[in-house]
Design a protein around this motif. Structure first.
Motif: not given
Length: 205
Positions: A15-21, A27-30, A47-56
Motif C-alpha cells: 500500500a505504501v507507493p499509492l498512499i505516498d503518491r 498536497r496533503c500534510d500527513f 485553508h489560509k495557505g495551509f495544505n490538507h492535513r491528515i493524521s492517523v
C-alpha cells in the motif's frame, strides 16, 4: 528518514507507493499521531495557505492504519469536490471511500477473513470502522501484543458485574448491554459510561 520509509513502518508494504503518491497529488500534510481515545484518524481541509492535513493514530495495526488512512483521504476528495457543502459521512463520502478502497482490495493486501468484513462494510460505510463491530473485531485480531505489557481483555468477553480498569487507572463495573454498547459505572464518581464492545480493558487476576 524519508517518507516512504516512515510509511512502511505503519502500512502494509504493497500500500505504501499509492498512499505516498496520494500525499503528493493531493498536497496533503500527513502525520502519524499518538493514540487518541476518541478517534482513529482526523482530516482538516486546506485553508489560509495551509495544505490538507491528515493524521492517523500510530498504534493501529497495518490493516487498521490503511483503512483509516483511506477513510481520511475520502474526506479530502469529498471536500475537493464539494467544498464542505455535503454531510461529512454522506453519500458523496461513502462513494469516494468505496472508490479509494478499490485498488487495495484489487492488490489482495488483506487476509481473506478481513477482506470479507471490509466488503460487507463497504456496502454502507459508517463514520468510523469502530461502529461496525464485525469489521473492528476482524481488524483487532491482527494486533500484535507488545512484550512486557499487561494483558488486556475486551469488554464484551467479561461477565456482567465484573470490575475492571482502563488505561490511566480509572475503575469501572460492567453493567447491562444497551443496544450495541455496554453500560458501565465509574466506581469513584458513580457516573455512567457507554463502552464499545471491543474496548480494551484490564481485569485484576
Amino acid at each position: 528518514m524519508n517518507r516512504t520509509h516512515t510509511l512502511s513502518k505503519y502500512l502494509p508494504e504493497q500500500a505504501v507507493p499509492l498512499i505516498d503518491r496520494w500525499i503528493d497529488y493531493y498536497r496533503c500534510d500527513f502525520k502519524v499521531a499518538r493514540k487518541r481515545a476518541t478517534k482513529l484518524g482526523d482530516y482538516r481541509a486546506r485553508h489560509k495557505g495551509f495544505n490538507h492535513r491528515i493524521s492517523v493514530n500510530g498504534d493501529l495495526n497495518p490493516y487498521g492504519f490503511l483503512i483509516t488512512t483511506v477513510h481520511e483521504f475520502a474526506h479530502l476528495l469529498t471536500w475537493n469536490e464539494h467544498k464542505g457543502k455535503v454531510k461529512p459521512h454522506g453519500q458523496e463520502w461513502k462513494m469516494n471511500f468505496r472508490k479509494m478502497m478499490e485498488p487495495f482490495l484489487e492488490m489482495k493486501i488483506f487476509p481473506d477473513d478481513l477482506e470479507v468484513e471490509i466488503s460487507n462494510y463497504l456496502r454502507n460505510p459508517a463514520a468510523s470502522s469502530c461502529t461496525d463491530v464485525n469489521l473492528f473485531r476482524a481488524i483487532q485480531a491482527y494486533n500484535i501484543k507488545e512484550p512486557n505489557t499487561a494483558e488486556t481483555l475486551l469488554i464484551e468477553n467479561i461477565p456482567t458485574e465484573t470490575l475492571f480498569t482502563i488505561r490511566g487507572g480509572r475503575k469501572f463495573k460492567k453493567l447491562e448491554k444497551l443496544r450495541k454498547r455496554y453500560k458501565c459505572v465509574e466506581l469513584t464518581t458513580g457516573r455512567l459510561y457507554l463502552f464499545h464492545p471491543m474496548a480494551e480493558i484490564f481485569v485484576a487476576g
